[in-house]
Design a protein around this motif. Structure first.
Motif, PDB file in Angstrom:
ATOM      1  N   TYR A 164       3.121   2.789   7.390  1.00  0.00           N
ATOM      2  CA  TYR A 164       2.570   3.780   6.638  1.00  0.00           C
ATOM      3  C   TYR A 164       1.352   3.375   5.908  1.00  0.00           C
ATOM      4  O   TYR A 164       1.158   2.104   5.681  1.00  0.00           O
ATOM      5  CB  TYR A 164       3.690   4.202   5.593  1.00  0.00           C
ATOM      6  CG  TYR A 164       4.910   5.051   6.298  1.00  0.00           C
ATOM      7  CD1 TYR A 164       4.689   6.294   6.514  1.00  0.00           C
ATOM      8  CD2 TYR A 164       5.998   4.270   6.641  1.00  0.00           C
ATOM      9  CE1 TYR A 164       5.856   6.886   6.992  1.00  0.00           C
ATOM     10  CE2 TYR A 164       7.007   4.687   6.992  1.00  0.00           C
ATOM     11  CZ  TYR A 164       7.144   6.143   7.378  1.00  0.00           C
ATOM     12  OH  TYR A 164       8.092   6.711   7.946  1.00  0.00           O
ATOM     13  N   TYR A 194       3.783  -2.230  -2.348  1.00  0.00           N
ATOM     14  CA  TYR A 194       5.316  -1.753  -2.312  1.00  0.00           C
ATOM     15  C   TYR A 194       5.999  -2.457  -3.365  1.00  0.00           C
ATOM     16  O   TYR A 194       5.677  -3.749  -3.465  1.00  0.00           O
ATOM     17  CB  TYR A 194       5.605  -2.018  -1.011  1.00  0.00           C
ATOM     18  CG  TYR A 194       7.096  -1.537  -0.855  1.00  0.00           C
ATOM     19  CD1 TYR A 194       8.299  -2.100  -1.414  1.00  0.00           C
ATOM     20  CD2 TYR A 194       7.162  -0.495   0.032  1.00  0.00           C
ATOM     21  CE1 TYR A 194       9.392  -1.660  -1.305  1.00  0.00           C
ATOM     22  CE2 TYR A 194       8.641   0.082   0.274  1.00  0.00           C
ATOM     23  CZ  TYR A 194       9.833  -0.413  -0.442  1.00  0.00           C
ATOM     24  OH  TYR A 194      10.932   0.022  -0.173  1.00  0.00           O
ATOM     25  N   ARG A 238      -5.444   5.339  -3.556  1.00  0.00           N
ATOM     26  CA  ARG A 238      -4.539   4.263  -3.526  1.00  0.00           C
ATOM     27  C   ARG A 238      -3.129   4.764  -3.781  1.00  0.00           C
ATOM     28  O   ARG A 238      -2.760   5.267  -4.511  1.00  0.00           O
ATOM     29  CB  ARG A 238      -4.803   3.073  -4.280  1.00  0.00           C
ATOM     30  CG  ARG A 238      -6.417   2.659  -4.264  1.00  0.00           C
ATOM     31  CD  ARG A 238      -6.756   1.914  -2.753  1.00  0.00           C
ATOM     32  NE  ARG A 238      -7.127   3.040  -1.723  1.00  0.00           N
ATOM     33  CZ  ARG A 238      -7.008   2.790  -0.636  1.00  0.00           C
ATOM     34  NH1 ARG A 238      -6.927   1.559  -0.117  1.00  0.00           N
ATOM     35  NH2 ARG A 238      -7.500   3.655   0.423  1.00  0.00           N
ATOM     36  N   ILE A 239      -2.160   4.480  -2.766  1.00  0.00           N
ATOM     37  CA  ILE A 239      -0.790   4.777  -2.701  1.00  0.00           C
ATOM     38  C   ILE A 239       0.057   3.401  -2.919  1.00  0.00           C
ATOM     39  O   ILE A 239       0.079   2.613  -2.314  1.00  0.00           O
ATOM     40  CB  ILE A 239      -0.289   5.633  -1.408  1.00  0.00           C
ATOM     41  CG1 ILE A 239      -1.265   6.772  -1.431  1.00  0.00           C
ATOM     42  CG2 ILE A 239       1.115   5.959  -1.787  1.00  0.00           C
ATOM     43  CD1 ILE A 239      -0.780   7.679  -0.083  1.00  0.00           C
ATOM     44  N   ARG A 279      -2.210  11.573   3.509  1.00  0.00           N
ATOM     45  CA  ARG A 279      -3.441  11.028   4.422  1.00  0.00           C
ATOM     46  C   ARG A 279      -3.982  11.907   5.769  1.00  0.00           C
ATOM     47  O   ARG A 279      -4.973  12.223   5.691  1.00  0.00           O
ATOM     48  CB  ARG A 279      -2.795   9.371   5.137  1.00  0.00           C
ATOM     49  CG  ARG A 279      -2.650   8.649   4.081  1.00  0.00           C
ATOM     50  CD  ARG A 279      -3.628   8.247   3.384  1.00  0.00           C
ATOM     51  NE  ARG A 279      -3.479   6.925   2.453  1.00  0.00           N
ATOM     52  CZ  ARG A 279      -3.908   6.689   1.456  1.00  0.00           C
ATOM     53  NH1 ARG A 279      -4.873   7.263   0.632  1.00  0.00           N
ATOM     54  NH2 ARG A 279      -3.810   5.538   0.868  1.00  0.00           N
ATOM     55  N   LEU A 331       3.976   2.444  -3.307  1.00  0.00           N
ATOM     56  CA  LEU A 331       5.377   2.815  -3.202  1.00  0.00           C
ATOM     57  C   LEU A 331       6.081   2.241  -4.446  1.00  0.00           C
ATOM     58  O   LEU A 331       5.964   0.833  -4.414  1.00  0.00           O
ATOM     59  CB  LEU A 331       5.817   2.622  -1.717  1.00  0.00           C
ATOM     60  CG  LEU A 331       5.350   3.472  -0.698  1.00  0.00           C
ATOM     61  CD1 LEU A 331       6.158   3.012   0.702  1.00  0.00           C
ATOM     62  CD2 LEU A 331       5.900   5.122  -1.087  1.00  0.00           C
ATOM     63  N   ILE A 366       0.034   2.636   3.199  1.00  0.00           N
ATOM     64  CA  ILE A 366       0.190   2.497   1.909  1.00  0.00           C
ATOM     65  C   ILE A 366      -0.676   1.297   1.442  1.00  0.00           C
ATOM     66  O   ILE A 366      -1.000   0.195   2.105  1.00  0.00           O
ATOM     67  CB  ILE A 366       1.638   2.521   1.316  1.00  0.00           C
ATOM     68  CG1 ILE A 366       2.163   1.229   1.969  1.00  0.00           C
ATOM     69  CG2 ILE A 366       2.267   3.762   1.485  1.00  0.00           C
ATOM     70  CD1 ILE A 366       3.547   0.990   1.610  1.00  0.00           C
ATOM     71  N   ASN A 367      -0.602   0.895  -0.066  1.00  0.00           N
ATOM     72  CA  ASN A 367      -1.514  -0.060  -0.404  1.00  0.00           C
ATOM     73  C   ASN A 367      -0.679  -1.240  -1.165  1.00  0.00           C
ATOM     74  O   ASN A 367      -1.179  -2.304  -1.290  1.00  0.00           O
ATOM     75  CB  ASN A 367      -2.760   0.415  -1.292  1.00  0.00           C
ATOM     76  CG  ASN A 367      -3.605   1.525  -0.685  1.00  0.00           C
ATOM     77  OD1 ASN A 367      -3.401   2.602  -1.001  1.00  0.00           O
ATOM     78  ND2 ASN A 367      -4.305   1.036   0.207  1.00  0.00           N
ATOM     79  N   VAL A 427       3.542  10.517   2.131  1.00  0.00           N
ATOM     80  CA  VAL A 427       2.509   9.622   2.403  1.00  0.00           C
ATOM     81  C   VAL A 427       1.616  10.075   3.584  1.00  0.00           C
ATOM     82  O   VAL A 427       0.368  10.306   3.556  1.00  0.00           O
ATOM     83  CB  VAL A 427       2.857   8.256   2.645  1.00  0.00           C
ATOM     84  CG1 VAL A 427       1.670   7.274   3.310  1.00  0.00           C
ATOM     85  CG2 VAL A 427       3.453   7.466   1.447  1.00  0.00           C
TER      86      VAL A 427
END
Length: 747
Positions: free
Chosen positions: A135, A140, A115-116, A106, A118, A137-138, A102
């Motif tokens: 982190y 989980y 968009r990430i 970035r 997890l 991230i967008n 990640v």
């Protein structure tokens, strides 16, 4: 019981592998959302593909890309940047490989828009709250909860977020590029330079190679395009050879038709083989065509709309600059380069090593002012246009022809291309203006650039010196500049500067030469004469500095000073017992024509307290003849105060007896040239005798100047001359010696 058992709608559907095109391949020719699956478990890749089979999100299909490790992902993302969503496994090579990836995505790869999400099958390795907090991230998710509907919902939310962020960032970047592109374009002067920059900047805005062209439809004459209605004014790439050619010459029919439709409809077109943009311009509408291999998206179109507004303003400014440049460097009547532009051309030639082979010629039309006065300024303008056309068409194309001033043209070129003799021959044929034939002669001043100074302005000045010399001599000839001419001019300038300095610092002074009655040989008057002693104590002859003063206009101030000093001297003489002596004061044409002269003379008489009847103004014969009508009125007004008037140097010019009879003068003055010859031969006395007899017939007094011996004085007396002055009677004297001379005369 599993989620699949509790929620039958969410059960995964296991079918055969999807076709290759659905999970990879080239998507450059269709709009898709690109989703990267990063997981070391091939089953996860397969299951995700099955879940999203035949699904579309926001009206686009999904293209999946696959990597199975963090290292493989980094290598792919170095080349594949247009990724909407990454479905990222937490645990791969090691327990935190996904989390470290990640940060790589970035920070190292600078992909803030992607968009990430997890995904983990072992939540303990990356607790949700900690991962979200630490982190970028967008979302989980655990792998067990990402069934078809939830996966669809999660991807839709992520893609919608990606599209919104990308739109905002693209708009911001695009606007920034527009600002910078507009600033760059505004620095380009001239319509054609500006148009060339437009191609480059639009291509940069869209991330394309600069392949395109710009054409203009001239509607008001503001853009100089040539004879064709629509012309290519800038081109790049495969269109480069179309510059300055009409749009009709474009071989690609689709491009040609797109430009024509754009100008006719006055709007941007995105439906052709490329993109065609319209720019409304007050000086002539403009269209630009660029090769865009695929249709533009909404972001690019909106940015182009904004850019086009800026560019339209830029074209207006560029057209205005072109017009101003035309006014600054081209003569509007003849369309030839003007003086400023001509000097630039000379400067460029002077910088070349072989400039000694170049010549500069100035051509002046003889008696053009008289033609203007007789036939009118419109006729004169048409004549100038005809002269400009003949010069331009008759000399070599390598010769630069310019209009330097009203009726003076400049030509610049190699001596092999430009012959002054041939120039003169161009005017052996009459010009036809408005159906009327007119012969025109010219006078020519020529400078070899080998003799020029360091600048174009100096070279033009030297050529003008040669031209003036030619005009002072015999018009209709060629005169070549020599170094001696420049030296003489420099000496005159230095002398004029020294004269101004002498006048300001009271280095000029007055002397007075007696005038006597030839019968009694007694003083009856004085002539006020100016003298100049320089800083070295040497006398500067009046015939050197007085013409300079007259030419420069300084004579007006000097003349006023002479008048005041002479009036005060006459008043002092009156107080000393010599009130009967008149004071003769020379007046130049410039001084006499000055509107303040009558007031100045009256003020000088009043301030000094002298008797106006003792003040006599001496005007030259040439002034009396040329300025006769003006003098008739002015002299009548001046003589109301009681002063007298004498005509100096009488007999040296072309006298008009009718004017002389009308002029209200009191005395004629015989020039020293005739007095000198009066005793040399029988013929030497004829002109003085004629002047004396004429004076008697007209009831005027007559005075002779330059009498240097007794024989001349006696001869003049026998002819009936009333008065005389000269070295025989008395030299010009300063006030002190003058008083001594007058005292001795009385004894």
């Amino acid at each position: 019981m599993s989620e699949a058992q509790n929620h039958p709608d969410d059960e995964l559907e296991f079918i055969d592998d999807e076709p290759e095109a659905e999970s990879g391949g080239d998507a450059t020719n269709r709009k898709v959302w690109r989703v990267l699956i990063v997981d070391d478990d091939p089953d996860v890749h397969h299951t995700t593909l099955l879940a999203m089979r035949n699904q579309t999100i926001l009206h686009r299909q999904i293209q999946f890309l696959h990597t199975y490790s963090a290292l493989q992902t980094r290598e792919l993302l170095l080349h594949e940047r247009d990724i909407a969503v990454i479905l990222l496994d937490v645990v791969m090579e090691n327990e935190d490989a996904g989390l470290r990836l990640v940060k790589t995505i970035r920070e190292d790869l600078s992909m803030p828009e992607t968009r990430i999400i997890l995904r983990t099958g072992q939540p303990g390795y990356a607790p949700e709250i900690d991962a979200i907090r630490d982190y970028d991230i967008n979302d989980y998710k655990t792998k067990s909860e990402l069934t078809r509907n939830k996966l669809y919902t999660t991807l839709t939310a992520a893609i919608r977020s990606y599209e919104q962020i990308r739109t905002i960032n693209a708009g911001r970047r695009g606007l920034d590029m527009i600002v910078r592109a507009s600033a760059d374009l505004m620095q380009r002067h001239g319509v054609r330079n500006f148009a060339a920059g437009v191609i480059t900047q639009i291509a940069g805005l869209l991330g394309l190679a600069p392949e395109g062209l710009v054409c203009a439809h001239d509607t008001s004459g503001g853009i100089n395009l040539g004879s064709n209605d629509v012309t290519v004014i800038a081109a790049a790439g495969r269109y480069a050879d179309l510059i300055n050619r009409p749009v009709d010459s474009i071989s690609d029919a689709q491009v040609r038709q797109a430009l024509e439709r754009c100008l006719q409809s006055q709007r941007n077109l995105y439906d052709g083989p490329g993109t065609t943009l319209f720019f409304h311009n007050r000086h002539g509408d403009v269209a630009a065509y660029l090769d865009t291999r695929e249709s533009l998206d909404d972001i690019d179109r909106r940015l182009l709309e904004v850019f086009c507004v800026n560019i339209a303003v830029g074209f207006d400014n560029a057209a205005l600059f072109s017009r101003l440049n035309s006014f600054a460097y081209f003569d509007q009547l003849s369309r030839l380069p003007n003086r400023a532009h001509f000097i630039q051309h000379i400067d460029r030639l002077l910088a070349a090593p072989d400039h000694g082979k170049q010549i500069l010629a100035l051509v002046d039309l003889d008696h053009f002012a008289e033609t203007n006065d007789a036939l009118g300024h419109r006729f004169g303008d048409r004549l100038l246009q005809e002269v400009a056309s003949r010069l331009k068409q008759s000399v070599s194309p390598r010769v630069i022809v310019a209009r330097i001033s009203g009726d003076t043209f400049g030509l610049l070129g190699a001596s092999d291309d430009l012959s002054p003799t041939q120039l003169m021959g161009l005017f052996n044929t009459p010009f036809t203006v408005d159906g009327q034939e007119l012969m025109v002669s010219i006078t020519c001043g020529v400078l070899n650039l080998a003799d020029a100074g360091n600048s174009g302005a100096e070279a033009l000045k030297d050529a003008n010196i040669a031209l003036k010399r030619a005009k002072q001599g015999n018009r209709g000839e060629v005169n070549y500049f020599t170094r001696e001419m420049s030296i003489e001019i420099q000496e005159r300038v230095k002398l004029l500067q020294a004269l101004r300095h002498a006048f300001d610092n009271e280095r000029l002074f007055m002397v007075y030469q007696p005038q006597v009655n030839l019968v009694t040989r007694k003083a009856i008057g004085l002539e006020a004469l100016i003298r100049w002693r320089d800083d070295d104590g040497k006398m500067v002859p009046p015939d050197r500095f007085i013409p300079l003063a007259e030419h420069s206009g300084l004579i007006v101030n000097i003349g006023e000073w002479i008048t005041r000093v002479a009036c005060h001297q006459q008043a002092r003489l009156a107080r000393a017992g010599y009130g009967h002596l008149r004071m003769a004061i020379n007046v130049s044409v410039s001084q006499f024509r000055h509107p303040r002269f009558p007031f100045m003379l009256k003020r000088a008489i009043e301030d000094s307290g002298c008797d106006p009847a003792c003040i006599e103004l001496e005007i030259t014969e040439s002034m009396a003849m040329v300025e006769a009508d003006f003098l008739l009125h002015t002299l009548d007004k001046l003589k109301e105060s009681g002063i007298t008037v004498a005509v100096d140097d009488f007999g040296t010019g072309f006298s008009s007896l009718s004017y002389l009879q009308r002029l209200n003068v009191d005395r004629l003055k015989i020039d020293r040239a005739f007095v000198k010859e009066i005793t040399d031969s029988g013929r030497g006395s004829r002109i003085p005798e004629m002047v004396i007899q004429l004076s008697h017939k007209l009831g005027l007094e007559v005075i002779a100047e330059g009498v240097e011996d007794l024989a001349q004085a006696d001869a003049l007396e026998k002819l009936g001359c009333h008065e005389a002055q000269g070295y025989y009677f008395g030299r010009p004297m300063e006030p002190g010696p003058l008083m001594d001379w007058l005292s001795n005369q009385a004894v």
